[in-house]
Write a protein that holds these residues in place. Structure first.
Motif, PDB file in Angstrom:
ATOM      1  N   GLU A 251      -1.705  -2.354   5.122  1.00  0.00           N
ATOM      2  CA  GLU A 251      -3.006  -3.007   5.340  1.00  0.00           C
ATOM      3  C   GLU A 251      -3.109  -4.294   4.509  1.00  0.00           C
ATOM      4  OE1 GLU A 251      -7.787  -1.945   4.946  1.00  0.00           O
ATOM      5  OE2 GLU A 251      -6.261  -0.416   4.546  1.00  0.00           O
ATOM      6  N   TYR A 252      -2.633  -4.212   3.266  1.00  0.00           N
ATOM      7  CA  TYR A 252      -2.645  -5.388   2.390  1.00  0.00           C
ATOM      8  C   TYR A 252      -1.740  -6.483   2.954  1.00  0.00           C
ATOM      9  CZ  TYR A 252      -1.796  -8.245  -1.778  1.00  0.00           C
ATOM     10  OH  TYR A 252      -1.686  -9.288  -2.664  1.00  0.00           O
TER      11      TYR A 252
ATOM     12  N   GLU B 222       0.363   3.190   3.693  1.00  0.00           N
ATOM     13  CA  GLU B 222      -0.684   2.727   4.612  1.00  0.00           C
ATOM     14  C   GLU B 222      -1.531   1.629   3.984  1.00  0.00           C
ATOM     15  OE1 GLU B 222      -1.374   6.709   7.358  1.00  0.00           O
ATOM     16  OE2 GLU B 222      -2.562   6.457   5.525  1.00  0.00           O
ATOM     17  N   ARG B 223      -1.809   1.760   2.710  1.00  0.00           N
ATOM     18  CA  ARG B 223      -2.613   0.721   2.044  1.00  0.00           C
ATOM     19  C   ARG B 223      -1.817  -0.555   1.819  1.00  0.00           C
ATOM     20  NH1 ARG B 223      -4.576   5.025   2.181  1.00  0.00           N
ATOM     21  NH2 ARG B 223      -6.784   5.533   1.978  1.00  0.00           N
ATOM     22  N   ASN B 224      -0.539  -0.406   1.546  1.00  0.00           N
ATOM     23  CA  ASN B 224       0.301  -1.592   1.372  1.00  0.00           C
ATOM     24  C   ASN B 224       0.475  -2.341   2.693  1.00  0.00           C
ATOM     25  OD1 ASN B 224       0.625  -1.082  -1.340  1.00  0.00           O
ATOM     26  ND2 ASN B 224       2.622  -0.087  -1.123  1.00  0.00           N
TER      27      ASN B 224
ATOM     28  N   TYR C 174      -0.070   7.619   1.427  1.00  0.00           N
ATOM     29  CA  TYR C 174      -1.300   6.951   0.936  1.00  0.00           C
ATOM     30  C   TYR C 174      -0.996   5.504   0.551  1.00  0.00           C
ATOM     31  CZ  TYR C 174      -5.231   5.837  -2.154  1.00  0.00           C
ATOM     32  OH  TYR C 174      -6.310   5.227  -2.753  1.00  0.00           O
ATOM     33  N   HIS C 175       0.069   5.328  -0.259  1.00  0.00           N
ATOM     34  CA  HIS C 175       0.396   3.979  -0.729  1.00  0.00           C
ATOM     35  C   HIS C 175       0.977   3.125   0.396  1.00  0.00           C
ATOM     36  CE1 HIS C 175      -0.576   4.554  -4.931  1.00  0.00           C
ATOM     37  NE2 HIS C 175       0.081   5.696  -4.938  1.00  0.00           N
TER      38      HIS C 175
END
Length: 609
Positions: free
Chosen positions: A362-363, A358-360, A355-356
């Protein structure tokens, strides 16, 4: 498409042939052996086909190579120093059943050599590719990123497989599409004696200084070269010790005086009473000794890199002995003492990490786009955030599944040592019985605790020492109980006089406990007290208050009679009336002093206990 796992039940003394009668590793398979020494690698070396085996350790490669030489199999070793030209020469040889053994980092040399001689597709079509000890790609994050090289080519092979005794579920969906085979065993592999102590190295030192405690040779797996050297020096056992670790200058410096014990290749004829191994020897080689061998795994939360995964390198280490079962298997460890409700499962860890990640990522992508738009250099801090699991695929930043699996594994290892219950859980999942033993009682921590809470901990420790001495290692229960008696003498006396149940009813409060002890003590002295009083005070005798007080105090002190608080009882003249064995009236003596006159005797004296 994911396939249902095929389970194969085996006996503990079964080998690879019992699982697969044709003695061939199935194509496109992922094998969970659940036991070391099944013979799967040897079976592939024997198989009538070309094989490319990625093996994580040069020690294992050498072990398998020398085994193959004895049996006439055509093997070629590849690790640092071997050139692509040498590999190409071996591939060009017309010999049958070529067997290439390579470290993961050198896997590319095989690919490059085949490409250079125009035989790359032939390699993919005709070589069976086997990733041995396949858990290592998650476990060995400390190694260079080239450790993951085999996965750049593995799925191009027409025939391929992975196998390990310590299965790790990788995130790459292509691996999950392989047919999984799981070996199961109705029998237990043995018993792990878990010795839980706040200082595992103190337990190790005790064993080293008392060689008579173990029947034969002792094999100690402790992933810290420095502490292995210190253990040998502190116990003064250099003459009876070997330390097996990687041969490099740093290790020899870290060993200090114990460098004299340094060895690289485990050989039965060279074993001494105590043999230490760094983690490179936890897996893949055959330990040959006898039924008197003792296996010890040491882990210490104060030395983080010593915390090998219980169902991985821990399991591999204790399963190294071949031909015989060890006399004893010990795991000396401490834990973080976390509540079980805070212990995370691998699924929880994986879900959170992905979860973290993939979001990182993307960021990171958005941040780079904004930097380019503003004509600014990329943000180094953002890059460092995602660097541990970043890869570029067709020029696009994405999550590297194997790098992230390494982080997932590291998070998971911490949970193995969360508590004594988690240590037990994971050893049981490895198909071992678990027996807990204490080396010593735990230190009583007094910070922010009431005296009653401390009393309760002391009594619970002492009660366990009395009723379960077998849980303490090598007779240490007697030593620990003597120390508790010395440090908490009155409380231990109360345990024996009142019993644990009565102490619980008194809420372990000092004042209530002392009142009970004083009442019992005084009652036990009652007959003696009465006898002394009848000796000192006679019928029709006249005694001043000062005389009575002095006599009573002397008797109290002699008989060690206590007040309700458990302290020395202070006498008063009026207590002679309160005791109730005399009839007493006030009067005067010849000097007109106020006196007590004994008018009657009521006591029936029983024999004093």
């Amino acid at each position: 498409m994911y396939k249902p796992t095929i389970k194969i039940e085996l006996k503990l003394d079964d080998y690879f042939k019992a699982a697969f009668p044709d003695e061939l590793i199935p194509d496109n398979s992922n094998i969970d052996k659940n036991k070391t020494g099944l013979g799967i690698t040897t079976a592939e070396l024997k198989a009538c086909r070309h094989s490319l085996l990625a093996i994580p350790s040069t020690t294992i490669i050498d072990d398998k190579h020398f085994e193959a030489m004895e049996k006439g199999w055509n093997t070629f070793r590849i690790y640092e120093g071997v050139t692509t030209e040498q590999v190409a020469e071996f591939l060009s040889d017309a010999s049958l059943d070529k067997k290439i053994l390579t470290t993961p980092e050198s896997f590319w040399r095989v690919i490059k050599a085949a490409e250079n001689i125009g035989k790359l597709q032939w390699l993919y079509d005709n070589f069976f590719c086997y990733l041995d000890e396949s858990h290592c790609y998650a476990v060995d994050r400390f190694r260079d990123e080239e450790m993951l090289t085999p996965f750049d080519y593995f799925f191009r092979f027409k025939k391929k497989a992975m196998g390990t005794a310590t299965f790790f579920e990788y995130s790459d969906p292509r691996i999950r599409e392989l047919q999984k085979y799981e070996m199961t065993y109705s029998e237990k592999l043995g018993t792990i004696n878990v010795v839980h102590h706040n200082d595992p190295q103190a337990v190790l030192n005790y064993f080293l200084k008392n060689p008579q405690l173990t029947k034969g040779n002792v094999f100690i797996f402790f992933n810290t070269v420095t502490q292995c050297g210190e253990a040998v020096i502190n116990a003064d056992i250099k003459s009876v010790s070997n330390i097996y670790c990687r041969e490099d200058e740093k290790n020899l410096i870290n060993l200090g005086e114990a460098a004299l014990c340094f060895k690289t290749v485990p050989v039965k004829a060279e074993f001494k009473k105590f043999n230490f191994f760094s983690c490179r020897y936890n897996e893949g080689w055959d330990l040959k000794d006898d039924e008197n061998a003792t296996i010890i795994l040491v882990t210490d939360i104060g030395v983080p890199h010593s915390l090998v995964g219980i169902p991985f390198r821990g399991f591999q280490a204790v399963g190294r002995l071949r031909e015989y079962k060890p006399d004893k298997i010990y795991h000396f460890t401490n834990t973080h003492d976390k509540s079980n409700q805070f212990v995370r499962s691998i699924d929880d860890i994986r879900k959170t990490r992905w979860y973290h990640a993939e979001r990182n990522i993307e960021y990171y992508i958005n941040c780079n786009q904004n930097c380019r738009g503003d004509k600014m250099p990329p943000d180094a801090d953002v890059f460092n955030l995602v660097k541990p699991y970043l890869k570029f695929e067709n020029g696009k930043a994405t999550v590297h599944p194997y790098k992230l699996d390494q982080l997932i594994y590291e998070d998971w290892v911490k949970e193995f040592y969360a508590s004594l219950d988690s240590v037990k859980l994971y050893w049981e999942r490895c198909n071992y019985n678990v027996k807990f033993q204490q080396f010593d009682v735990a230190d009583i921590k007094r910070y922010r605790k009431s005296k009653a809470q401390i009393n309760q901990e002391v009594i619970e420790q002492y009660d366990q020492l009395i009723h379960c001495p077998e849980q303490y290692l090598l007779g240490q229960a007697n030593v620990a109980s003597r120390r508790l008696k010395q440090d908490y003498n009155t409380l231990i006396e109360a345990y024996h006089i009142l019993g644990k149940t009565r102490l619980q009813e008194l809420n372990y409060e000092d004042n209530k406990i002392m009142q009970q002890l004083s009442a019992i003590s005084n009652k036990n002295q009652e007959a003696k007290l009465y006898a002394r009083l009848l000796t000192e005070f006679k019928l029709n005798g006249k005694y001043t208050k000062k005389e009575i007080k002095k006599t009573l105090q002397s008797i109290y002190d002699e008989l060690m009679i206590k007040d309700k608080a458990g302290k020395r009882k202070v006498a008063t003249a009026s207590q002679l009336k309160e005791i109730g064995i005399f009839g007493i009236k006030d009067g005067k003596n010849a000097y007109q002093d106020h006196v007590f006159i004994i008018t009657a005797v009521y006591a029936i004296i029983k024999q004093a206990a």
